[in-house]
Design an enzyme around this catalytic site. Structure first.
Site, PDB file in Angstrom:
ATOM      1  N   ARG A  27       0.868  -1.184   0.000  1.00 23.97           N
ATOM      2  CA  ARG A  27       0.000   0.000   0.000  1.00 23.97           C
ATOM      3  C   ARG A  27       0.900   1.227   0.000  1.00 23.97           C
ATOM      4  O   ARG A  27       1.368   1.654   1.042  1.00 23.97           O
ATOM      5  CB  ARG A  27      -0.901  -0.027   1.239  1.00 23.97           C
ATOM      6  CG  ARG A  27      -2.095   0.906   1.124  1.00 23.97           C
ATOM      7  CD  ARG A  27      -2.635   1.263   2.491  1.00 23.97           C
ATOM      8  NE  ARG A  27      -1.796   2.269   3.108  1.00 23.97           N
ATOM      9  CZ  ARG A  27      -1.501   2.314   4.406  1.00 23.97           C
ATOM     10  NH1 ARG A  27      -1.955   1.404   5.236  1.00 23.97           N
ATOM     11  NH2 ARG A  27      -0.740   3.282   4.887  1.00 23.97           N
TER      12      ARG A  27
ATOM     13  N   HIS B 197      -3.837   4.768   3.885  1.00 25.79           N
ATOM     14  CA  HIS B 197      -4.864   3.741   4.124  1.00 25.79           C
ATOM     15  C   HIS B 197      -6.188   4.243   3.553  1.00 25.79           C
ATOM     16  O   HIS B 197      -6.823   3.589   2.737  1.00 25.79           O
ATOM     17  CB  HIS B 197      -4.999   3.434   5.613  1.00 25.79           C
ATOM     18  CG  HIS B 197      -6.220   2.630   5.903  1.00 25.79           C
ATOM     19  ND1 HIS B 197      -6.342   1.318   5.502  1.00 25.79           N
ATOM     20  CD2 HIS B 197      -7.395   2.964   6.480  1.00 25.79           C
ATOM     21  CE1 HIS B 197      -7.546   0.874   5.839  1.00 25.79           C
ATOM     22  NE2 HIS B 197      -8.195   1.848   6.428  1.00 25.79           N
TER      23      HIS B 197
ATOM     24  N   TYR C 243       3.378   6.665  11.314  1.00 19.39           N
ATOM     25  CA  TYR C 243       3.705   5.292  11.721  1.00 19.39           C
ATOM     26  C   TYR C 243       4.637   4.553  10.760  1.00 19.39           C
ATOM     27  O   TYR C 243       5.005   3.416  11.019  1.00 19.39           O
ATOM     28  CB  TYR C 243       2.434   4.462  11.957  1.00 19.39           C
ATOM     29  CG  TYR C 243       1.484   4.385  10.776  1.00 19.39           C
ATOM     30  CD1 TYR C 243       1.714   3.491   9.737  1.00 19.39           C
ATOM     31  CD2 TYR C 243       0.370   5.209  10.710  1.00 19.39           C
ATOM     32  CE1 TYR C 243       0.858   3.425   8.651  1.00 19.39           C
ATOM     33  CE2 TYR C 243      -0.501   5.142   9.620  1.00 19.39           C
ATOM     34  CZ  TYR C 243      -0.255   4.247   8.595  1.00 19.39           C
ATOM     35  OH  TYR C 243      -1.098   4.184   7.527  1.00 19.39           O
TER      36      TYR C 243
END
Ligand SMILES: Cc1ncc(C[n+]2csc(CCOP(=O)(O)OP(=O)(O)O)c2C)c(N)n1
Ligand SMILES: [Mg+2]
Length: 362
Positions: free
Chosen positions: A257, A261, A270
């Site tokens: 990815r 998200h 993160y």
């Protein structure tokens, strides 16, 4: 007797087209030049649609949506072998596959802008609506497949879900049902490395997720999900097995990815950029383009023209969407009760007259 417990470790990844665009001809699926071009166009269109949707969301024209930058080969490869009689049960990150299946881009824009007209699958398209509740669409997909088997139809159902969904009980129940009843189902786990901010290493103690299918008695394979030819090869075999009454297969498509998200997410909190960097080299479009150019299936000029045409198609869809997307604020009230209670009728009147005072009457 050897009492040492067996531990399944890594299994090989099927790759046909490597990062330099070189093909392993012993594993390549037999595709015509026309099919290869169609796959390429579908992947470019997916990427163009993805980046336009992101721009529209950032400009306030689109709701929250889940980008699929970098997952184009996984997307298109899994639906390529499906016929109109086969079914597809997508997850929310599947708009590339949905376009291939026959959803118009303007409908998908309506869907992600929150218009309920965007949600029902188009007439004649055998797709299930997706569910945001992780993994919840996998059992119903197996149900459809079991129905096919019972009616002795030689069709199959492809259902996709993420690495995070693999941890859901319902998905594991679906595997078991499908395996026991030999449901004609192709499970595609899009392992994109992340479930929002949870990395794969916090999701599974194994490196491969395909090993889980083996435990259920499901033939399972790990595929380079950025390799369109490997995806087509693996999904074609799985679909043929399913239609021939040989039951389900699990395909773990290893991809990444590269983007957010969803548009509500900020991955910089993160993950480091250097995690993403290597995946630029593994870009599914880049390697496919290299191969198509080298084999003179598409020239560089033709690739540029395809990119322009795809962009144009996306802009045309946006124009149609803008025609259709008219806010109807009264609907907030209309679909809550079958018979509207008097206090809600009062609230609705009040709300609409306020809008009218501001010149915003629907
Ligand atoms: C049952 C459930 N739990 C939690 C969520 C919140 N949620 C939305 S997306 C997501 C991560 C899913 O990750 P994955 O299955 O890997 O799919 P991806 O988004 O990476 O395609 C979570 C936890 C949800 N939608 N449903
Ligand atoms: Mg994921």
């Amino acid at each position: 007797m050897d009492t040492k417990p067996v531990q399944l470790d890594n299994i090989d990844v099927l790759q046909v087209l490597n990062e330099e665009g070189m093909v392993d001809t012993t594993k390549a699926p037999p595709l015509t030049h026309d099919q290869l071009r169609r796959l390429y166009v579908a992947m470019v269109l997916t990427r163009k649609f993805d980046s336009r949707m992101l721009a529209m969301q950032r400009q306030g024209e689109m709701g929250t949506f889940a980008p699929n930058l970098g997952q184009e080969a996984t997307q298109i490869g899994q639906v390529f072998p499906l016929t109109a009689d086969d079914w597809f049960a997508p997850s929310y990150r599947s708009f590339g596959a949905q376009i291939w299946r026959g959803w118009s881009m303007e409908q998908l824009l309506l869907l992600w802008a929150g218009y309920h007209e965007g949600f029902p699958p188009p007439e004649g398209v055998n797709d299930l609506p997706f569910s945001i509740v992780i993994g919840s669409h996998v059992l119903p997909a197996v149900g459809v497949a079991m129905g096919m088997a019972q009616k002795k139809q030689q069709h199959c159902v492809t259902v996709n879900f993420g690495d995070g969904a693999m941890s859901q009980g319902a998905v594991n129940e679906a595997f078991n049902f499908a395996a026991v009843y030999k449901a004609p189902c192709v499970f595609v786990c899009e392992n994109n490395g992340w479930a929002i901010s949870t990395p794969l290493q916090r999701q599974a103690a194994t490196e491969s997720l395909a090993v889980r299918g083996i435990g259920f008695g499901i033939p399972s394979i790990r595929v380079d999900g950025n390799d369109i030819l490997a995806m087509v090869a693996a999904t074609t075999t799985a679909a043929e097995r399913a239609r021939a009454g040989q039951g389900p297969s699990l395909i773990e498509a290893v991809t990444y990815r590269m983007s957010l998200h969803t548009t509500a997410d900020d991955p910089t909190v993160y993950r480091q950029e250097e995690h993403v960097d290597p995946w630029h080299q593994r870009c599914p479009l880049l390697r496919f383009e290299r191969y198509l150019n080298r084999e003179s299936i598409l020239t560089e000029d033709e690739c540029r023209r395809i990119a322009d045409e795809c962009e144009q198609r996306v802009l045309e869809a946006r124009a149609k969407f803008r025609e259709m997307a008219k806010a109807r604020p009264e609907e907030i009230f209309d679909f809550v009760y079958h018979t509207m209670p008097p206090e809600l009728i009062e609230q609705k009147k009040d709300y609409l007259s306020r809008l009218a005072r501001k010149g915003l009457n629907p």
